[in-house]
Scaffold this motif. Structure first.
Motif, PDB file in Angstrom:
ATOM      1  N   HIS A 136      34.838  44.629  30.025  1.00 45.48           N
ATOM      2  CA  HIS A 136      35.652  44.353  31.216  1.00 45.48           C
ATOM      3  C   HIS A 136      36.212  45.649  31.804  1.00 45.48           C
ATOM      4  O   HIS A 136      36.226  45.826  33.030  1.00 45.48           O
ATOM      5  CB  HIS A 136      36.777  43.376  30.865  1.00 45.48           C
ATOM      6  CG  HIS A 136      37.515  42.879  32.069  1.00 45.48           C
ATOM      7  ND1 HIS A 136      38.800  42.406  31.995  1.00 45.48           N
ATOM      8  CD2 HIS A 136      37.165  42.791  33.381  1.00 45.48           C
ATOM      9  CE1 HIS A 136      39.212  42.047  33.207  1.00 45.48           C
ATOM     10  NE2 HIS A 136      38.229  42.274  34.060  1.00 45.48           N
ATOM     11  N   SER A 163      33.837  47.382  34.022  1.00 42.96           N
ATOM     12  CA  SER A 163      33.449  46.664  35.241  1.00 42.96           C
ATOM     13  C   SER A 163      34.176  47.218  36.462  1.00 42.96           C
ATOM     14  O   SER A 163      35.051  48.087  36.355  1.00 42.96           O
ATOM     15  CB  SER A 163      33.766  45.175  35.082  1.00 42.96           C
ATOM     16  OG  SER A 163      35.164  44.947  35.250  1.00 42.96           O
ATOM     17  N   ASP A 164      33.836  46.660  37.645  1.00 48.24           N
ATOM     18  CA  ASP A 164      34.485  47.139  38.870  1.00 48.24           C
ATOM     19  C   ASP A 164      35.928  46.662  38.990  1.00 48.24           C
ATOM     20  O   ASP A 164      36.646  47.075  39.899  1.00 48.24           O
ATOM     21  CB  ASP A 164      33.666  46.782  40.111  1.00 48.24           C
ATOM     22  CG  ASP A 164      33.496  45.288  40.318  1.00 48.24           C
ATOM     23  OD1 ASP A 164      33.980  44.494  39.497  1.00 48.24           O
ATOM     24  OD2 ASP A 164      32.860  44.921  41.328  1.00 48.24           O
ATOM     25  N   ASP A 165      36.413  45.834  38.064  1.00 49.44           N
ATOM     26  CA  ASP A 165      37.844  45.497  38.024  1.00 49.44           C
ATOM     27  C   ASP A 165      38.681  46.702  37.601  1.00 49.44           C
ATOM     28  O   ASP A 165      39.861  46.797  37.958  1.00 49.44           O
ATOM     29  CB  ASP A 165      38.116  44.366  37.023  1.00 49.44           C
ATOM     30  CG  ASP A 165      37.765  42.996  37.568  1.00 49.44           C
ATOM     31  OD1 ASP A 165      37.583  42.865  38.797  1.00 49.44           O
ATOM     32  OD2 ASP A 165      37.665  42.060  36.754  1.00 49.44           O
ATOM     33  N   PHE A 166      38.075  47.607  36.832  1.00 56.28           N
ATOM     34  CA  PHE A 166      38.812  48.754  36.313  1.00 56.28           C
ATOM     35  C   PHE A 166      38.106  50.073  36.634  1.00 56.28           C
ATOM     36  O   PHE A 166      38.351  50.673  37.671  1.00 56.28           O
ATOM     37  CB  PHE A 166      39.042  48.609  34.799  1.00 56.28           C
ATOM     38  CG  PHE A 166      40.032  47.541  34.444  1.00 56.28           C
ATOM     39  CD1 PHE A 166      41.390  47.787  34.478  1.00 56.28           C
ATOM     40  CD2 PHE A 166      39.594  46.273  34.089  1.00 56.28           C
ATOM     41  CE1 PHE A 166      42.313  46.791  34.170  1.00 56.28           C
ATOM     42  CE2 PHE A 166      40.501  45.271  33.775  1.00 56.28           C
ATOM     43  CZ  PHE A 166      41.866  45.527  33.819  1.00 56.28           C
ATOM     44  N   ASN A 219      34.741  50.813  36.946  1.00 54.37           N
ATOM     45  CA  ASN A 219      33.543  50.770  37.777  1.00 54.37           C
ATOM     46  C   ASN A 219      32.543  51.857  37.370  1.00 54.37           C
ATOM     47  O   ASN A 219      32.114  52.689  38.175  1.00 54.37           O
ATOM     48  CB  ASN A 219      33.924  50.909  39.250  1.00 54.37           C
ATOM     49  CG  ASN A 219      32.854  50.406  40.186  1.00 54.37           C
ATOM     50  OD1 ASN A 219      31.818  49.901  39.762  1.00 54.37           O
ATOM     51  ND2 ASN A 219      33.096  50.560  41.468  1.00 54.37           N
ATOM     52  N   ASN A 257      37.613  56.849  39.042  1.00 52.80           N
ATOM     53  CA  ASN A 257      37.201  55.726  39.874  1.00 52.80           C
ATOM     54  C   ASN A 257      36.930  56.172  41.315  1.00 52.80           C
ATOM     55  O   ASN A 257      37.194  55.459  42.267  1.00 52.80           O
ATOM     56  CB  ASN A 257      38.256  54.617  39.834  1.00 52.80           C
ATOM     57  CG  ASN A 257      37.747  53.292  40.345  1.00 52.80           C
ATOM     58  OD1 ASN A 257      36.580  52.960  40.203  1.00 52.80           O
ATOM     59  ND2 ASN A 257      38.629  52.533  40.963  1.00 52.80           N
ATOM     60  N   LYS A 284      46.862  51.726  40.263  1.00 53.52           N
ATOM     61  CA  LYS A 284      46.628  51.472  41.687  1.00 53.52           C
ATOM     62  C   LYS A 284      46.378  52.767  42.458  1.00 53.52           C
ATOM     63  O   LYS A 284      45.659  52.760  43.451  1.00 53.52           O
ATOM     64  CB  LYS A 284      47.798  50.704  42.288  1.00 53.52           C
ATOM     65  CG  LYS A 284      47.835  49.257  41.871  1.00 53.52           C
ATOM     66  CD  LYS A 284      48.959  48.506  42.559  1.00 53.52           C
ATOM     67  CE  LYS A 284      48.962  47.066  42.117  1.00 53.52           C
ATOM     68  NZ  LYS A 284      50.014  46.282  42.750  1.00 53.52           N
ATOM     69  N   ILE A 307      42.182  51.155  41.124  1.00 55.64           N
ATOM     70  CA  ILE A 307      41.881  50.116  40.134  1.00 55.64           C
ATOM     71  C   ILE A 307      42.559  48.833  40.608  1.00 55.64           C
ATOM     72  O   ILE A 307      43.786  48.772  40.712  1.00 55.64           O
ATOM     73  CB  ILE A 307      42.337  50.542  38.727  1.00 55.64           C
ATOM     74  CG1 ILE A 307      41.531  51.771  38.304  1.00 55.64           C
ATOM     75  CG2 ILE A 307      42.176  49.393  37.742  1.00 55.64           C
ATOM     76  CD1 ILE A 307      41.980  52.426  37.034  1.00 55.64           C
ATOM     77  N   LYS A 308      41.752  47.834  40.930  1.00 55.84           N
ATOM     78  CA  LYS A 308      42.260  46.666  41.624  1.00 55.84           C
ATOM     79  C   LYS A 308      42.828  45.574  40.722  1.00 55.84           C
ATOM     80  O   LYS A 308      43.597  44.739  41.178  1.00 55.84           O
ATOM     81  CB  LYS A 308      41.185  46.083  42.538  1.00 55.84           C
ATOM     82  CG  LYS A 308      39.901  45.692  41.850  1.00 55.84           C
ATOM     83  CD  LYS A 308      38.860  45.314  42.887  1.00 55.84           C
ATOM     84  CE  LYS A 308      37.531  45.013  42.236  1.00 55.84           C
ATOM     85  NZ  LYS A 308      36.499  44.741  43.224  1.00 55.84           N
ATOM     86  N   MET A 309      42.473  45.568  39.458  1.00 56.71           N
ATOM     87  CA  MET A 309      42.967  44.525  38.550  1.00 56.71           C
ATOM     88  C   MET A 309      44.471  44.694  38.354  1.00 56.71           C
ATOM     89  O   MET A 309      44.952  45.776  38.047  1.00 56.71           O
ATOM     90  CB  MET A 309      42.253  44.628  37.209  1.00 56.71           C
ATOM     91  CG  MET A 309      42.504  43.456  36.315  1.00 56.71           C
ATOM     92  SD  MET A 309      41.717  42.011  37.018  1.00 56.71           S
ATOM     93  CE  MET A 309      41.969  40.829  35.750  1.00 56.71           C
ATOM     94  N   ASP A 310      45.217  43.607  38.534  1.00 57.57           N
ATOM     95  CA  ASP A 310      46.673  43.646  38.402  1.00 57.57           C
ATOM     96  C   ASP A 310      47.088  42.647  37.327  1.00 57.57           C
ATOM     97  O   ASP A 310      47.002  41.430  37.525  1.00 57.57           O
ATOM     98  CB  ASP A 310      47.334  43.319  39.737  1.00 57.57           C
ATOM     99  CG  ASP A 310      48.847  43.457  39.695  1.00 57.57           C
ATOM    100  OD1 ASP A 310      49.413  43.726  38.607  1.00 57.57           O
ATOM    101  OD2 ASP A 310      49.477  43.305  40.753  1.00 57.57           O
TER     102      ASP A 310
END
Length: 191
Positions: free
Chosen positions: A90, A93-96, A98, A129, A165, A169-172
Motif C-alpha cells: 500500500h 501505491s499512488d496513495d503514498f 507512487n 513523490n 501533504k 501524498i494524498k492518503m489522509d
C-alpha cells in the motif's frame, strides 16, 4: 621582513593543512553501516516504524570547516520496509509513494550551519513523490578515524520531520499520521 615572512608561512601552512583535512566519503551501503528510517503515528494509538533498504550517497566533510560540508543521498522508494508485506504494498501505491512513477527520492544539501559542538543544521532539497521542498536536518557528528581494515571513516546522525501533504501524498489517515519523522544514520568511507 622576517616577521612578515613567518606570518605568511604560518597562514599558508594553516590553509594547506585545512585543505588536507577536507575529504570525500562514500556512504557505507555495502557494509550496512547506514540507515534511513522513519516513524509516524498510527491512528493515534501507536507508532509505525520503517526503513528504506536501498539507498546510496556521498558526503564531503572537514571538521575544521563543517559549514563547507555537502551531502547527497538517493534512495529507491520501492525498498520501503515496515515489516508487513501488505502495508508495504500500500505504501508503494499512488496513495503514498507512487513508486511506479517516482522510483527514487533524493536529498541534496544546500547549506550547513553549525549549531554547537558537533551539531549542525543541514538545509537541503528533498525530492519525494515528484515534489521538491527544502528541509532542515538537525545533524550530529558522531566521530571519525581509522577503521580496522585500513580505511578512514566518518559518521553522522540526523533527524527531520516532514508533512506528507507537502510532498503530494494524498492518503489522509488523520492528524496523528500527517507528519513523518525521518532519521538518518550514515557512516562514510573516505574515497
Amino acid at each position: 621582513m622576517l616577521k612578515k615572512t613567518f606570518t605568511a608561512l604560518a597562514l599558508g601552512s594553516a590553509l594547506f593543512a585545512g585543505q588536507a583535512l577536507a575529504a570525500d566519503y562514500a556512504i557505507d551501503k555495502a557494509g550496512q553501516h547506514a540507515f534511513v528510517n522513519f516513524k509516524t503515528g498510527h491512528l493515534g494509538f501507536s507508532y509505525m516504524h520503517g526503513t528504506f533498504k536501498d539507498f546510496d550517497g556521498s558526503f564531503s566533510f572537514d571538521a575544521a570547516k563543517p559549514e563547507a560540508s555537502k551531502i547527497e543521498v538517493t534512495l529507491k522508494t520501492a525498498s520501503i520496509d515496515t515489516n508487513h508485506a501488505e502495508r508495504d504494498k500500500h505504501l508503494r501505491s499512488d496513495d503514498f509513494l507512487n513508486v511506479s512513477k517516482h522510483p527514487t527520492a533524493t536529498f541534496k544539501s544546500t547549506s550547513v550551519k553549525s549549531t554547537g559542538e558537533g551539531t549542525a543544521d543541514v538545509t537541503g532539497d528533498l525530492t519525494l513523490n515528484g515534489v521538491t521542498k527544502p528541509v532542515v536536518i538537525a545533524a550530529q557528528f558522531i566521530g571519525e578515524g581509522k577503521d580496522p581494515w585500513g580505511g578512514y571513516r566518518a559518521g553522522f546522525a540526523g533527524t527531520t520531520t516532514i508533512k506528507m501533504k507537502d510532498f503530494g501524498i494524498k492518503m489522509d489517515l488523520g492528524p496523528a499520521t500527517e507528519n513523518v519523522e525521518l532519521t538518518f544514520s550514515v557512516e562514510g568511507v573516505r574515497k
